[in-house]
Design a protein around this motif. Structure first.
Motif, PDB file in Angstrom:
ATOM      1  N   SER A  21       0.821  -1.193  -0.117  1.00 60.34           N
ATOM      2  CA  SER A  21       0.028  -0.125   0.014  1.00 60.34           C
ATOM      3  C   SER A  21       0.804   1.226  -0.130  1.00 60.34           C
ATOM      4  O   SER A  21       1.889   1.279   0.446  1.00 60.34           O
ATOM      5  CB  SER A  21      -0.886   0.022   1.247  1.00 60.34           C
ATOM      6  N   CYS A  22       0.417   2.389  -0.636  1.00 60.88           N
ATOM      7  CA  CYS A  22       1.089   3.553  -0.682  1.00 60.88           C
ATOM      8  C   CYS A  22      -0.099   4.553  -0.358  1.00 60.88           C
ATOM      9  O   CYS A  22      -0.933   4.830  -1.053  1.00 60.88           O
ATOM     10  CB  CYS A  22       1.743   3.790  -1.966  1.00 60.88           C
ATOM     11  N   GLY A  23       0.268   5.560   0.771  1.00 61.10           N
ATOM     12  CA  GLY A  23      -0.291   6.702   0.799  1.00 61.10           C
ATOM     13  C   GLY A  23       0.424   8.021   0.480  1.00 61.10           C
ATOM     14  O   GLY A  23       1.418   8.003   0.771  1.00 61.10           O
ATOM     15  N   ALA A  24      -0.435   8.714  -0.110  1.00 62.71           N
ATOM     16  CA  ALA A  24       0.185  10.211  -0.939  1.00 62.71           C
ATOM     17  C   ALA A  24      -0.618  11.358  -0.290  1.00 62.71           C
ATOM     18  O   ALA A  24      -1.569  11.255  -0.249  1.00 62.71           O
ATOM     19  CB  ALA A  24       0.293  10.044  -2.243  1.00 62.71           C
ATOM     20  N   SER A  25       0.239  12.264   0.082  1.00 62.96           N
ATOM     21  CA  SER A  25      -0.387  13.482   0.296  1.00 62.96           C
ATOM     22  C   SER A  25       0.645  14.776  -0.148  1.00 62.96           C
ATOM     23  O   SER A  25       1.665  14.413  -0.628  1.00 62.96           O
ATOM     24  CB  SER A  25      -0.293  13.520   1.894  1.00 62.96           C
TER      25      SER A  25
END
Length: 116
Positions: A21-25
């Protein structure tokens, strides 16, 4: 400021599966194509899979049929389902925009180790 956090790596036996999983902001996530990349020891970072803002996917030849990339724009997240893992898949896996520019920030990645 762009912030990317990869997770889901680990140690798995050959033939096993993992879901990264990869979360981006810090970016307007839904407007960017995203990619998963990997870097094995002593090798250059390479593209594993990409997905456009509209959901069109593309895969490196060495993972076609085994890996699947997906995204959830509501969660600013991109995923990589990895099946039938091989020892050659051992690497640090990263996510980033696609194609990556030289000045793009990279996260710390997540280590995937496949034992034979």
């Amino acid at each position: 400021q762009v912030h990317l956090v990869e997770s889901g790596g680990g140690l798995v036996q050959a033939g096993g599966s993992l879901r990264l999983s990869c979360g981006a902001s810090g970016i307007l996530f839904s407007t960017y194509a995203m990619g998963w990349y990997r870097q094995a020891p002593g090798k250059q970072r390479e593209l594993v899979a990409s997905i456009t803002s509209g959901g069109t996917t593309n895969y490196a030849n060495f993972v076609t049929g085994r890996f699947s990339i997906s995204r959830d724009n509501a969660k600013n997240a991109v995923y990589l389902q990895m099946n039938s893992l091989k020892p050659d898949d051992t690497a640090v896996y990263y996510c980033n925009r696609y194609p990556p520019r030289s000045y793009y920030y990279w996260g710390q990645g997540t280590q995937v180790t496949v034992s034979s």
